[in-house]
Design a protein around this motif. Structure first.
Motif, PDB file in Angstrom:
ATOM      1  N   UNK A 409       0.846  -1.187   0.000  1.00  0.00           N
ATOM      2  CA  UNK A 409       0.000   0.000   0.000  1.00  0.00           C
ATOM      3  C   UNK A 409       0.888   1.246   0.000  1.00  0.00           C
ATOM      4  N   UNK A 410       0.787   2.034  -1.062  1.00  0.00           N
ATOM      5  CA  UNK A 410       1.609   3.232  -1.179  1.00  0.00           C
ATOM      6  C   UNK A 410       0.854   4.442  -0.636  1.00  0.00           C
ATOM      7  N   UNK A 411       1.537   5.210   0.236  1.00  0.00           N
ATOM      8  CA  UNK A 411       0.977   6.399   0.854  1.00  0.00           C
ATOM      9  C   UNK A 411       1.900   7.578   0.539  1.00  0.00           C
ATOM     10  N   UNK A 412       1.308   8.726   0.204  1.00  0.00           N
ATOM     11  CA  UNK A 412       2.078   9.887  -0.233  1.00  0.00           C
ATOM     12  C   UNK A 412       2.040  10.981   0.830  1.00  0.00           C
ATOM     13  N   UNK A 413       3.184  11.649   1.052  1.00  0.00           N
ATOM     14  CA  UNK A 413       3.289  12.792   1.960  1.00  0.00           C
ATOM     15  C   UNK A 413       3.693  14.020   1.161  1.00  0.00           C
ATOM     16  N   UNK A 414       2.942  15.122   1.355  1.00  0.00           N
ATOM     17  CA  UNK A 414       3.290  16.371   0.683  1.00  0.00           C
ATOM     18  C   UNK A 414       3.341  17.506   1.699  1.00  0.00           C
ATOM     19  N   UNK A 415       4.104  18.565   1.364  1.00  0.00           N
ATOM     20  CA  UNK A 415       4.185  19.744   2.198  1.00  0.00           C
ATOM     21  C   UNK A 415       4.050  20.993   1.362  1.00  0.00           C
ATOM     22  N   UNK A 416       3.048  21.808   1.660  1.00  0.00           N
ATOM     23  CA  UNK A 416       2.792  23.030   0.890  1.00  0.00           C
ATOM     24  C   UNK A 416       2.646  22.740  -0.601  1.00  0.00           C
ATOM     25  N   UNK A 417       2.006  21.609  -0.904  1.00  0.00           N
ATOM     26  CA  UNK A 417       1.741  21.262  -2.296  1.00  0.00           C
ATOM     27  C   UNK A 417       2.890  20.601  -3.023  1.00  0.00           C
ATOM     28  N   UNK A 418       3.988  20.296  -2.339  1.00  0.00           N
ATOM     29  CA  UNK A 418       5.148  19.663  -2.976  1.00  0.00           C
ATOM     30  C   UNK A 418       5.331  18.242  -2.452  1.00  0.00           C
ATOM     31  N   UNK A 419       5.685  17.341  -3.348  1.00  0.00           N
ATOM     32  CA  UNK A 419       5.879  15.941  -2.989  1.00  0.00           C
ATOM     33  C   UNK A 419       7.102  15.799  -2.087  1.00  0.00           C
ATOM     34  N   UNK A 420       6.931  15.119  -0.945  1.00  0.00           N
ATOM     35  CA  UNK A 420       8.033  14.947   0.004  1.00  0.00           C
ATOM     36  C   UNK A 420       8.503  13.504   0.115  1.00  0.00           C
ATOM     37  N   UNK A 421       7.557  12.549   0.149  1.00  0.00           N
ATOM     38  CA  UNK A 421       7.993  11.163   0.342  1.00  0.00           C
ATOM     39  C   UNK A 421       6.871  10.193  -0.005  1.00  0.00           C
ATOM     40  N   UNK A 422       7.313   9.001  -0.418  1.00  0.00           N
ATOM     41  CA  UNK A 422       6.404   7.861  -0.593  1.00  0.00           C
ATOM     42  C   UNK A 422       6.697   6.835   0.505  1.00  0.00           C
ATOM     43  N   UNK A 423       5.618   6.274   1.058  1.00  0.00           N
ATOM     44  CA  UNK A 423       5.750   5.183   2.031  1.00  0.00           C
ATOM     45  C   UNK A 423       5.022   3.958   1.480  1.00  0.00           C
ATOM     46  N   UNK A 424       5.664   2.804   1.567  1.00  0.00           N
ATOM     47  CA  UNK A 424       5.034   1.557   1.118  1.00  0.00           C
ATOM     48  C   UNK A 424       4.853   0.636   2.327  1.00  0.00           C
ATOM     49  N   UNK A 425       3.601   0.288   2.622  1.00  0.00           N
ATOM     50  CA  UNK A 425       3.285  -0.576   3.768  1.00  0.00           C
ATOM     51  C   UNK A 425       2.758  -1.915   3.269  1.00  0.00           C
ATOM     52  N   UNK A 426       3.117  -2.955   3.959  1.00  0.00           N
ATOM     53  CA  UNK A 426       2.643  -4.295   3.593  1.00  0.00           C
ATOM     54  C   UNK A 426       1.859  -4.888   4.761  1.00  0.00           C
ATOM     55  N   UNK A 427       0.943  -5.763   4.413  1.00  0.00           N
ATOM     56  CA  UNK A 427       0.099  -6.431   5.398  1.00  0.00           C
ATOM     57  C   UNK A 427      -0.007  -7.900   4.992  1.00  0.00           C
ATOM     58  N   UNK A 428      -0.548  -8.711   5.855  1.00  0.00           N
ATOM     59  CA  UNK A 428      -0.748 -10.112   5.505  1.00  0.00           C
ATOM     60  C   UNK A 428      -2.115 -10.563   6.015  1.00  0.00           C
ATOM     61  N   UNK A 429      -2.698 -11.569   5.344  1.00  0.00           N
ATOM     62  CA  UNK A 429      -4.053 -12.002   5.736  1.00  0.00           C
ATOM     63  C   UNK A 429      -4.045 -12.676   7.110  1.00  0.00           C
ATOM     64  N   UNK A 430      -5.184 -12.579   7.775  1.00  0.00           N
ATOM     65  CA  UNK A 430      -5.331 -13.295   9.040  1.00  0.00           C
ATOM     66  C   UNK A 430      -5.223 -14.796   8.789  1.00  0.00           C
ATOM     67  N   UNK A 431      -4.725 -15.500   9.764  1.00  0.00           N
ATOM     68  CA  UNK A 431      -4.535 -16.942   9.615  1.00  0.00           C
ATOM     69  C   UNK A 431      -5.855 -17.663   9.347  1.00  0.00           C
ATOM     70  N   UNK A 432      -6.952 -17.143   9.940  1.00  0.00           N
ATOM     71  CA  UNK A 432      -8.237 -17.824   9.803  1.00  0.00           C
ATOM     72  C   UNK A 432      -9.072 -17.310   8.645  1.00  0.00           C
ATOM     73  N   UNK A 433      -8.537 -16.350   7.847  1.00  0.00           N
ATOM     74  CA  UNK A 433      -9.345 -15.703   6.808  1.00  0.00           C
ATOM     75  C   UNK A 433      -9.790 -16.695   5.730  1.00  0.00           C
ATOM     76  N   UNK A 434      -8.888 -17.528   5.248  1.00  0.00           N
ATOM     77  CA  UNK A 434      -9.224 -18.466   4.181  1.00  0.00           C
ATOM     78  C   UNK A 434     -10.304 -19.446   4.594  1.00  0.00           C
ATOM     79  N   UNK A 435     -10.156 -20.023   5.771  1.00  0.00           N
ATOM     80  CA  UNK A 435     -11.141 -20.985   6.269  1.00  0.00           C
ATOM     81  C   UNK A 435     -12.496 -20.323   6.476  1.00  0.00           C
TER      82      UNK A 435
END
Length: 602
Positions: A409-435
C-alpha cells in the motif's frame, strides 16, 4: 384451608372451622397486600394505559379469591380460597424470580460500564484527577496491576494488558509505544505512560456500554407480535373466565367460582409473552462468549436471512499490523526521520494501522493545528505554519503515481503542495481468513470484498483467499453505492469492516459487523462488534443466530400448545385453582429453561 383438607368426610366443628378461616385471613392478608403488589401495580398501570397485560388476570384472580373468601369468613358460610390466592402469588413470584435470575446471569453481568473503572487517574505530576475531568492530550502514569483509567496511546514503556472484559480472550495483549490502551482493561506487567486519546464520553467502554444497553432494550418483531397477541388474549381470558363461572353457576355447580378462578389463572399468557424476551436476553449476554457485542437488536433477527457477505480488506481480512516495506524520500531539506515524524504527527489521534506503524517509527511528534481527516483518503494539518497532507495520491497530489509496482500500500506525503515522500506498507491475511471465507461460501453462497486498496499485494492476497473478483480502489461512497445495488437486486447484505471508510457501507447494509474496530464511529454504525477480532467466529455467529430463532419458535409453540390444551380442561372443571397456578408457573419455567440452552454457544 389445610385443616379442612385433612378433616375427612365428617369435617371439623363449626367453631374451629371459623377460627381456621380467620387465621387463614390473617396469614393471607400480607401476601395479597404486599407480596402480590407487583401484580397489582402492573395491572393498574396497564388499565391506566388502556391495555390488558399479563398482570391484569393475575391481579383480578388474587383480589377476587381473597375478597370473596373474606366475605364468606365474615358471614360464616360459603367456600374460602385463601390458599389459592397465596399459591397464585407464590408460584408466580417463583417463576419471575427464576426468570430474573436467568436474565442476570446471562445479561447484567456482561454489561460494561463505570464499575470497571477507577475513580481517579494519576498524571505525570502525581496529581489525581477525576475521570470526568480528563481531556484528550493529558498524559497519565499507569503502574503495574492498575486498571487503565482512560483510552490512551502508549507514549513510553512496554507492558501487556488484560482485555478479556472487551474481547473475551483470556490471553494478555502486548502494548508498546503507539499501541492503544482501553479504559477498563488491566495493566499486567510494566509501568507505562499514556496520552489520553478522547474525552470520557468517547471512550470505547462508554460506547460499548451504551450500545449494549440499547440491544438489551430491543424488542424483536416476533416479540412485538407475541405481545400484541397476548394483549388480545388477556381480554379473551377475562371473558372466558366470567362466562365459565356464569355457566357453571347457572348449572347449579357449587364450585363455579373455583372454575372461573382456574380459567383466569391457567389462561394467563405469561409463557407467551416471556417466550421471546427471555431467549433474546440470554442470547445477547451469552454471545459475549464468542467475543460478540450486539449493539442493535435486529442483528440476531436478520442475520439468519443473510445471502451475501461483504468484507473490507485492511484490518478485517488482514491482520492490520502494517510494516514499512519501503520509503522513498524526495525532500532535499528534511531527513528520513523528520519525514516519518511529520507523517506520524499528522496521524496523532488516529488508530488506523498506518498511523500505529508510523508512531512506532517516530522519534518526536509535532503539535498539529487545523487537523482534518478524510475517511478512506487521508489526513492533513498544519505544522509550524506549513500545510502537510498524507494519504492516497488522489487526496494528496492528484496525478502522482507510486515509484514502483512493488506489492504493498503506497501512501504519499506532501508539504505546501510539494511531494516529500512515498511510504510503502505491507500487510498479511489473518490466519483464519481463508477458512472463514470457505465456510461462509458454503453457508450463504456469495462472499465479496470491497477494498480501497489498489496494490498488487491486495490482488494476490484475494486470489490466495479464494476471492475471484474483488472490487479494488473503492472510495467510501462507492462502497455505499455497491451495497445498495446488491440490496436492489434482492440480496440481504452482511457488511463486515473495521475502519471509518467502512462506516457508511455498514450503516446502509441490512446487517453489519465491526471486527475489532479502532474508531467509536464504526462501533455506532455496526449492529454488532466482534471485539476479539477472530474472523473464525463469524460462521459460528451465523449458526448461533439460527439456534436463537429455533429456540424462540420452540418457546412460542409450547406457549400456544399449553394454552390450547389446558384451557378446555379448566373450563370443564378438571383443573382446581392451585393446579392452575402451578401449571402456569411451570409453563413459564419450561420456556425459561429452554431459553437457557442458548447459554451454550458452541
Amino acid at each position: 384451608a389445610l385443616t379442612s383438607y385433612f378433616a375427612g368426610s365428617e369435617g371439623i366443628q363449626p367453631e374451629y372451622e371459623a377460627l381456621m378461616r380467620w387465621a387463614a385471613f390473617v396469614v393471607s392478608l400480607p401476601v395479597v397486600l404486599y407480596s402480590a403488589m407487583p401484580f397489582h401495580q402492573g395491572a393498574w398501570r396497564d388499565i391506566r394505559n388502556r391495555t390488558a397485560g399479563m398482570d391484569v388476570p393475575v391481579s383480578i384472580a388474587v383480589i377476587s379469591a381473597f375478597s370473596l373468601s373474606a366475605v364468606h369468613t365474615v358471614l360464616g358460610s360459603g367456600e374460602v380460597y385463601f390458599d389459592s390466592a397465596c399459591m397464585f402469588t407464590f408460584f408466580l413470584l417463583t417463576g419471575r424470580y427464576l426468570e430474573l435470575a436467568a436474565r442476570q446471569n446471562f445479561h447484567v453481568e456482561q454489561l460494561l460500564g463505570d464499575h470497571l473503572l477507577p475513580e481517579l487517574a494519576r498524571t505525570l505530576s502525581g496529581q489525581l484527577k477525576p475521570l470526568a475531568e480528563l481531556q484528550a492530550g493529558d498524559v497519565l502514569l499507569i503502574e503495574k496491576g492498575e486498571v487503565i483509567p482512560a483510552d490512551c496511546i502508549v507514549t513510553k514503556g512496554t507492558t501487556t494488558a488484560d482485555e478479556s472484559a472487551f474481547t473475551g480472550e483470556s490471553g494478555p495483549a502486548l502494548k508498546k509505544i503507539g499501541s492503544a490502551l482501553l479504559a477498563g482493561t488491566i495493566n499486567l506487567d510494566g509501568e507505562v505512560e499514556g496520552r489520553v486519546s478522547a474525552s470520557k464520553s468517547d471512550w470505547v467502554i462508554s460506547h460499548l456500554s451504551e450500545l449494549y444497553r440499547s440491544a438489551a432494550s430491543f424488542r424483536p418483531s416476533f416479540a412485538i407480535l407475541a405481545d400484541r397477541v397476548a394483549r388480545y388474549f388477556v381480554g379473551v381470558v377475562l371473558v372466558l373466565a366470567a362466562s365459565s363461572g356464569f355457566f357453571w353457576w347457572y348449572q347449579g355447580a357449587d364450585n363455579f367460582f373455583a372454575i372461573a378462578l382456574a380459567v383466569l389463572v391457567v389462561s394467563c399468557p405469561c409463557a407467551l409473552s416471556l417466550a421471546t424476551p427471555i431467549a433474546y436476553a440470554i442470547a445477547t449476554g451469552a454471545s459475549r462468549k464468542m467475543g460478540l457485542l450486539i449493539s442493535s437488536g435486529e442483528f440476531l433477527e436478520k442475520l439468519g436471512r443473510t445471502s451475501t457477505v461483504v468484507f473490507d480488506k485492511t484490518g478485517t481480512l488482514t491482520e492490520g499490523s502494517l510494516k514499512l516495506k519501503q520509503m522513498d524520500s524526495l525532500s532535499m531539506t528534511l531527513s528520513r526521520q523528520q519525514l516519518i515524524d511529520i507523517a506520524a504527527s499528522l496521524e496523532t489521534s488516529s488508530l488506523h494501522p498506518v498511523a500505529v506503524t508510523l508512531r512506532e517509527l517516530s522519534g518526536e511528534l509535532h503539535e498539529i493545528s487545523e487537523p482534518l481527516v478524510e475517511p478512506g483518503f487521508g489526513v492533513s494539518g498544519v505544522i509550524d505554519g506549513d500545510t502537510y497532507r498524507l494519504g492516497n495520491p488522489v487526496f494528496v497530489l492528484e496525478g502522482e503515481t507510486p515509484p514502483s509496482n512493488d506489492e504493498g500500500n503506497w501512501v504519499l506525503l506532501s508539504g505546501n503542495g510539494k511531494l516529500l515522500a512515498w511510504f510503502c506498507f505491507t500487510d498479511r491475511p489473518r490466519a483464519e481468513a481463508g477458512t472463514t471465507i470457505e465456510r461462509l461460501k458454503q453457508m450463504v453462497g456469495s462472499v465479496l470484498v470491497y477494498s480501497g486498496d489498489s496494490s498488487g499485494n491486495g490482488r494476490s492476497m484475494f486470489n490466495a483467499l479464494g476471492i475471484d473478483s474483488p472490487s479494488m480502489s473503492m472510495t467510501p461512497d462507492e462502497k455505499i453505492s455497491s451495497v445498495r445495488a446488491l440490496q436492489a437486486s434482492g440480496e440481504t447484505v452482511l457488511m463486515i469492516g473495521d475502519g471509518l471508510n467502512d462506516a457508511g457501507a455498514m450503516a446502509v447494509a441490512d446487517i453489519s459487523l465491526a471486527v475489532n474496530p479502532v474508531d467509536t464511529l464504526v462501533q455506532s454504525a455496526a449492529d454488532a462488534t466482534l471485539v476479539n477480532g477472530d474472523l473464525g467466529s463469524v460462521p459460528e455467529v451465523l449458526c448461533y443466530a439460527g439456534k436463537v430463532r429455533a429456540v424462540i419458535k420452540q418457546n412460542l409453540f409450547w406457549a400456544f400448545s399449553y394454552n390450547l390444551l389446558v384451557i378446555p380442561l379448566a373450563v370443564l372443571g378438571f383443573v382446581p385453582p392451585w393446579l392452575a397456578a402451578l401449571g402456569m408457573s411451570l409453563s413459564s419455567l419450561i420456556v425459561t429453561l429452554n431459553a437457557c440452552r442458548l447459554s451454550r454457544t458452541g
